[in-house]
Design an enzyme around this catalytic site. Structure first.
Site, PDB file in Angstrom:
ATOM      1  N   ASN A 294      -6.600  33.062 -14.858  1.00  0.00           N
ATOM      2  CA  ASN A 294      -6.505  32.723 -13.436  1.00  0.00           C
ATOM      3  C   ASN A 294      -6.511  31.224 -13.171  1.00  0.00           C
ATOM      4  O   ASN A 294      -5.988  30.764 -12.150  1.00  0.00           O
ATOM      5  CB  ASN A 294      -7.685  33.390 -12.706  1.00  0.00           C
ATOM      6  CG  ASN A 294      -7.909  32.813 -11.319  1.00  0.00           C
ATOM      7  OD1 ASN A 294      -7.167  33.140 -10.382  1.00  0.00           O
ATOM      8  ND2 ASN A 294      -8.890  31.927 -11.178  1.00  0.00           N
TER       9      ASN A 294
ATOM     10  N   ASP B 122     -12.395  24.795 -20.665  1.00  0.00           N
ATOM     11  CA  ASP B 122     -11.181  24.108 -20.220  1.00  0.00           C
ATOM     12  C   ASP B 122     -10.028  24.839 -20.891  1.00  0.00           C
ATOM     13  O   ASP B 122      -9.904  24.822 -22.121  1.00  0.00           O
ATOM     14  CB  ASP B 122     -11.241  22.635 -20.666  1.00  0.00           C
ATOM     15  CG  ASP B 122      -9.995  21.866 -20.251  1.00  0.00           C
ATOM     16  OD1 ASP B 122      -8.949  22.500 -19.971  1.00  0.00           O
ATOM     17  OD2 ASP B 122     -10.059  20.629 -20.214  1.00  0.00           O
ATOM     18  N   VAL B 123      -9.187  25.474 -20.084  1.00  0.00           N
ATOM     19  CA  VAL B 123      -8.157  26.356 -20.661  1.00  0.00           C
ATOM     20  C   VAL B 123      -7.103  25.596 -21.469  1.00  0.00           C
ATOM     21  O   VAL B 123      -6.321  26.209 -22.190  1.00  0.00           O
ATOM     22  CB  VAL B 123      -7.441  27.207 -19.577  1.00  0.00           C
ATOM     23  CG1 VAL B 123      -8.417  28.174 -18.940  1.00  0.00           C
ATOM     24  CG2 VAL B 123      -6.736  26.335 -18.534  1.00  0.00           C
TER      25      VAL B 123
ATOM     26  N   THR C 115      -8.190  29.647  -0.143  1.00  0.00           N
ATOM     27  CA  THR C 115      -9.116  29.315  -1.234  1.00  0.00           C
ATOM     28  C   THR C 115      -9.372  27.808  -1.181  1.00  0.00           C
ATOM     29  O   THR C 115      -8.682  27.088  -0.442  1.00  0.00           O
ATOM     30  CB  THR C 115      -8.485  29.628  -2.616  1.00  0.00           C
ATOM     31  OG1 THR C 115      -7.389  28.724  -2.833  1.00  0.00           O
ATOM     32  CG2 THR C 115      -7.995  31.059  -2.741  1.00  0.00           C
TER      33      THR C 115
ATOM     34  N   THR D 219      -6.020  25.899  -1.435  1.00  0.00           N
ATOM     35  CA  THR D 219      -5.176  25.745  -0.243  1.00  0.00           C
ATOM     36  C   THR D 219      -5.931  25.035   0.886  1.00  0.00           C
ATOM     37  O   THR D 219      -5.313  24.340   1.694  1.00  0.00           O
ATOM     38  CB  THR D 219      -4.635  27.116   0.242  1.00  0.00           C
ATOM     39  OG1 THR D 219      -5.718  28.058   0.286  1.00  0.00           O
ATOM     40  CG2 THR D 219      -3.553  27.634  -0.673  1.00  0.00           C
TER      41      THR D 219
ATOM     42  N   ILE E 160      -2.992  32.324  -0.128  1.00  0.00           N
ATOM     43  CA  ILE E 160      -4.363  32.846  -0.075  1.00  0.00           C
ATOM     44  C   ILE E 160      -5.304  31.713   0.328  1.00  0.00           C
ATOM     45  O   ILE E 160      -5.176  30.586  -0.180  1.00  0.00           O
ATOM     46  CB  ILE E 160      -4.801  33.384  -1.479  1.00  0.00           C
ATOM     47  CG1 ILE E 160      -3.763  34.379  -2.051  1.00  0.00           C
ATOM     48  CG2 ILE E 160      -6.189  34.039  -1.391  1.00  0.00           C
ATOM     49  CD1 ILE E 160      -3.513  35.630  -1.239  1.00  0.00           C
TER      50      ILE E 160
ATOM     51  N   TYR F 249       5.101  23.247 -10.788  1.00  0.00           N
ATOM     52  CA  TYR F 249       4.384  24.493 -10.487  1.00  0.00           C
ATOM     53  C   TYR F 249       5.327  25.692 -10.643  1.00  0.00           C
ATOM     54  O   TYR F 249       4.971  26.700 -11.254  1.00  0.00           O
ATOM     55  CB  TYR F 249       3.817  24.419  -9.073  1.00  0.00           C
ATOM     56  CG  TYR F 249       2.906  25.574  -8.690  1.00  0.00           C
ATOM     57  CD1 TYR F 249       1.611  25.658  -9.196  1.00  0.00           C
ATOM     58  CD2 TYR F 249       3.323  26.564  -7.795  1.00  0.00           C
ATOM     59  CE1 TYR F 249       0.766  26.709  -8.841  1.00  0.00           C
ATOM     60  CE2 TYR F 249       2.498  27.605  -7.426  1.00  0.00           C
ATOM     61  CZ  TYR F 249       1.210  27.678  -7.952  1.00  0.00           C
ATOM     62  OH  TYR F 249       0.381  28.715  -7.587  1.00  0.00           O
TER      63      TYR F 249
ATOM     64  N   LYS G 119       4.675  28.642 -13.359  1.00  0.00           N
ATOM     65  CA  LYS G 119       4.429  30.003 -12.865  1.00  0.00           C
ATOM     66  C   LYS G 119       5.574  30.944 -13.232  1.00  0.00           C
ATOM     67  O   LYS G 119       5.364  32.141 -13.481  1.00  0.00           O
ATOM     68  CB  LYS G 119       4.192  29.988 -11.353  1.00  0.00           C
ATOM     69  CG  LYS G 119       2.887  29.295 -10.946  1.00  0.00           C
ATOM     70  CD  LYS G 119       1.687  30.004 -11.531  1.00  0.00           C
ATOM     71  CE  LYS G 119       0.374  29.437 -11.035  1.00  0.00           C
ATOM     72  NZ  LYS G 119      -0.794  30.126 -11.603  1.00  0.00           N
TER      73      LYS G 119
HETATM   74  P1  NAI Z   1      -8.932  27.285  -6.828  1.00  0.00           P
HETATM   75  O1  NAI Z   1      -8.599  25.831  -6.950  1.00  0.00           O
HETATM   76  O2  NAI Z   1      -9.805  27.738  -5.748  1.00  0.00           O
HETATM   77  O3  NAI Z   1      -9.462  27.846  -8.220  1.00  0.00           O
HETATM   78  C1  NAI Z   1      -8.873  27.460  -9.426  1.00  0.00           C
HETATM   79  C2  NAI Z   1      -9.959  27.204 -10.434  1.00  0.00           C
HETATM   80  O4  NAI Z   1      -9.351  26.767 -11.656  1.00  0.00           O
HETATM   81  C3  NAI Z   1     -10.923  26.078  -9.998  1.00  0.00           C
HETATM   82  O5  NAI Z   1     -12.255  26.576  -9.968  1.00  0.00           O
HETATM   83  C4  NAI Z   1     -10.711  24.996 -11.033  1.00  0.00           C
HETATM   84  O6  NAI Z   1     -11.901  24.282 -11.353  1.00  0.00           O
HETATM   85  C5  NAI Z   1     -10.185  25.792 -12.218  1.00  0.00           C
HETATM   86  N1  NAI Z   1      -9.476  24.939 -13.176  1.00  0.00           N
HETATM   87  C6  NAI Z   1      -8.609  23.925 -12.934  1.00  0.00           C
HETATM   88  N2  NAI Z   1      -8.231  23.353 -14.093  1.00  0.00           N
HETATM   89  C7  NAI Z   1      -8.840  24.041 -15.083  1.00  0.00           C
HETATM   90  C8  NAI Z   1      -8.861  23.952 -16.503  1.00  0.00           C
HETATM   91  N3  NAI Z   1      -8.161  22.996 -17.146  1.00  0.00           N
HETATM   92  N4  NAI Z   1      -9.602  24.841 -17.211  1.00  0.00           N
HETATM   93  C9  NAI Z   1     -10.329  25.798 -16.578  1.00  0.00           C
HETATM   94  N5  NAI Z   1     -10.385  25.912 -15.247  1.00  0.00           N
HETATM   95  C10 NAI Z   1      -9.642  25.048 -14.506  1.00  0.00           C
HETATM   96  O7  NAI Z   1      -7.503  28.025  -6.726  1.00  0.00           O
HETATM   97  P2  NAI Z   1      -7.109  29.504  -6.327  1.00  0.00           P
HETATM   98  O8  NAI Z   1      -6.309  29.424  -5.094  1.00  0.00           O
HETATM   99  O9  NAI Z   1      -8.274  30.414  -6.396  1.00  0.00           O
HETATM  100  O10 NAI Z   1      -6.087  29.816  -7.510  1.00  0.00           O
HETATM  101  C11 NAI Z   1      -6.336  30.699  -8.573  1.00  0.00           C
HETATM  102  C12 NAI Z   1      -4.994  31.023  -9.216  1.00  0.00           C
HETATM  103  O11 NAI Z   1      -4.145  31.659  -8.265  1.00  0.00           O
HETATM  104  C13 NAI Z   1      -4.236  29.790  -9.703  1.00  0.00           C
HETATM  105  O12 NAI Z   1      -3.598  30.080 -10.931  1.00  0.00           O
HETATM  106  C14 NAI Z   1      -3.219  29.576  -8.599  1.00  0.00           C
HETATM  107  O13 NAI Z   1      -2.065  28.901  -9.051  1.00  0.00           O
HETATM  108  C15 NAI Z   1      -2.910  31.006  -8.210  1.00  0.00           C
HETATM  109  N6  NAI Z   1      -2.310  31.147  -6.896  1.00  0.00           N
HETATM  110  C16 NAI Z   1      -3.009  30.765  -5.767  1.00  0.00           C
HETATM  111  C17 NAI Z   1      -2.413  30.899  -4.530  1.00  0.00           C
HETATM  112  C18 NAI Z   1      -3.097  30.497  -3.268  1.00  0.00           C
HETATM  113  O14 NAI Z   1      -2.450  30.507  -2.215  1.00  0.00           O
HETATM  114  N7  NAI Z   1      -4.388  30.151  -3.284  1.00  0.00           N
HETATM  115  C19 NAI Z   1      -1.045  31.453  -4.392  1.00  0.00           C
HETATM  116  C20 NAI Z   1      -0.450  31.840  -5.637  1.00  0.00           C
HETATM  117  C21 NAI Z   1      -1.053  31.690  -6.837  1.00  0.00           C
END
Ligand code: NAI
Length: 239
Positions: A81, A54-55, A181, A184, A179, A146, A150
């Site tokens: 990430n 947990d970050v 994922t 989203t 993206i 957010y 960011k």
């Molecule tokens: P996601 O929700 O698919 O993956 C994020 C992961 O972070 C999840 O597996 C979740 O369990 C984990 N997480 C959440 N809270 C946590 C904690 N306290 N400790 C450890 N892990 C934790 O999201 P995605 O889209 O893959 O996002 C990854 C990164 O990219 C994030 O920082 C997001 O803000 C950023 N991002 C994503 C965009 C998008 O459109 N998907 C656009 C811009 C940035």
């Protein structure tokens, strides 16, 4: 094998971008430690070890980094990430939600860098990749917490890059546009359609398109790159 012999720690690796980064980095020869608070929906591929992290927890960062060092002796690359998103405009934002966002998306990045920097200073090398967002550099209405987190990650990356440049540590931020994922996928489709419509390429990106950018920053090919913002957004920020 662009990451041969490198030991990499990735946060939030169970899904989306983090999973794709883990997969690609392992394929490129890295020893990958993929961490998250949940298990991935499909098992990690060969070459990827998994640990709980947990970050937001100082104690967990300490445990994870010391276990990796015990086993692998070093950490060459940290990919911060893990992230969450929320859309409240500031006048509707409750303290609890504000603090939660800052804890995960900003403090998590601080704790990660603080934990690995002493080790990377001893090694005299390291690459830290912090995942920000297009909304860390520009704004839309709403999503106040957010944008705050960011935006902070963008400047924290530049500050760390300047502070540790003489130690051989490079720090860069990555700014994804929309993206596809789990993050989203869970959002209202009208909201997603709106961001995609505002993207010049008129499509959402794939996690691998972010992972390839991270690969460059993790590898020695980017040895002259620090304090930069790598925007991967289908043209969104060029408008
Ligand atoms: P996601 O929700 O698919 O993956 C994020 C992961 O972070 C999840 O597996 C979740 O369990 C984990 N997480 C959440 N809270 C946590 C904690 N306290 N400790 C450890 N892990 C934790 O999201 P995605 O889209 O893959 O996002 C990854 C990164 O990219 C994030 O920082 C997001 O803000 C950023 N991002 C994503 C965009 C998008 O459109 N998907 C656009 C811009 C940035």
């Amino acid at each position: 094998m662009r990451l041969k012999d490198k030991v990499v720690l990735i946060t939030g690796a169970a899904g989306g971008i983090g999973y794709s980064v883990s997969e690609l980095f392992a394929r490129e020869g890295a020893t990958v430690v993929a961490t998250d608070i949940v298990a991935p929906p499909s098992p990690y591929p060969a070459g990827v070890e998994s640990m709980d992290l947990d970050v937001t927890s100082e104690a967990e960062w300490k445990r994870v980094v010391s276990e990796i060092v015990k086993k692998h002796d070093r950490i060459d690359v940290l990919v911060n990430n893990a992230g969450i998103i929320a859309y409240e405009p500031l006048h509707e934002l409750q303290m609890k939600e504000w603090l939660q966002m800052i804890a995960v998306d900003q403090t998590g990045v601080f704790l990660g860098m603080r934990e690995v920097v002493p080790l990377m200073r001893k090694q005299k090398s390291g690459s830290i990749i912090n995942i920000s967002s297009i909304w860390g550099s520009a704004a839309v209405g709403g999503a106040h917490s957010y944008h705050a987190a960011k935006g902070a990650v963008r400047n924290m990356s530049k500050n760390a890059a300047m502070t540790y440049v003489a130690d051989g540590i490079r720090v860069n931020s990555v700014h994804p546009g929309f993206i596809h994922t789990p993050l989203t996928d869970a959002q209202a489709s009208e909201l997603n359609d709106e961001v995609i419509a505002a993207t010049p390429m008129k499509r959402g990106g794939k996690p691998i398109e972010i992972a390839y950018g991270c690969l460059y920053l993790a590898s020695d090919e980017s040895s002259y790159v620090t304090g930069t913002e790598l925007v991967i957004d289908g043209g969104y920020l060029a408008q």
